[in-house]
Write a protein that holds these residues in place. Structure first.
Motif, PDB file in Angstrom:
ATOM      1  N   PHE A   1      18.969  12.657  26.551  1.00 26.50           N
ATOM      2  CA  PHE A   1      19.859  13.398  27.444  1.00 26.50           C
ATOM      3  C   PHE A   1      19.671  12.899  28.871  1.00 26.50           C
ATOM      4  CE2 PHE A   1      19.019  16.298  23.923  1.00 26.50           C
ATOM      5  CZ  PHE A   1      20.305  16.642  23.564  1.00 26.50           C
TER       6      PHE A   1
ATOM      7  N   ALA B   1      24.678  12.699  26.282  1.00 27.26           N
ATOM      8  CA  ALA B   1      23.783  12.591  25.125  1.00 27.26           C
ATOM      9  C   ALA B   1      24.022  11.243  24.453  1.00 27.26           C
ATOM     10  CB  ALA B   1      24.045  13.724  24.141  1.00 27.26           C
TER      11      ALA B   1
ATOM     12  N   ALA C   1      25.583  19.844  25.057  1.00 26.63           N
ATOM     13  CA  ALA C   1      25.379  18.412  24.779  1.00 26.63           C
ATOM     14  C   ALA C   1      24.739  18.203  23.413  1.00 26.63           C
ATOM     15  CB  ALA C   1      24.520  17.788  25.880  1.00 26.63           C
TER      16      ALA C   1
ATOM     17  N   ILE D   1      22.645  21.610  28.322  1.00 26.48           N
ATOM     18  CA  ILE D   1      21.865  20.993  27.236  1.00 26.48           C
ATOM     19  C   ILE D   1      22.320  21.470  25.868  1.00 26.48           C
ATOM     20  CG2 ILE D   1      19.563  21.025  26.152  1.00 26.48           C
ATOM     21  CD1 ILE D   1      19.643  18.928  28.175  1.00 26.48           C
TER      22      ILE D   1
END
Length: 75
Positions: free
Chosen positions: A9, A19, A37, A34
């Motif tokens: 990431f 990613a 992703a 996050i």
């Protein structure tokens, strides 16, 4: 069949995360955070594998890959 993949990431300056799945060339996606992703990467991996299966190609993964991060401080 079970596959293992490492996902890298990268936090983007404008926000969100890119990613990247190194063992699947070109398998790159983006998410607003996050979790997003990670979900986008999972979907991208599934589609990538599906395409390889349709073509009858070998499906690579990271089950035998070791990972190490090195922090280097220079003067």
């Amino acid at each position: 069949m079970q596959y293992t993949y490492k996902i890298m990431f990268h936090k983007e300056e404008e926000g969100g995360f890119t990613a990247i799945v190194p063992s699947l060339p070109g398998c790159i996606t983006y998410g607003e955070d996050i979790d997003d992703a990670l979900n986008m990467a999972k979907e991208a991996i599934e589609l990538y594998i599906e395409e390889l299966q349709e073509r009858g190609e070998e499906i690579p993964d990271d089950k035998d890959t070791l990972e190490y991060s090195l922090n280097l401080v220079t003067a």
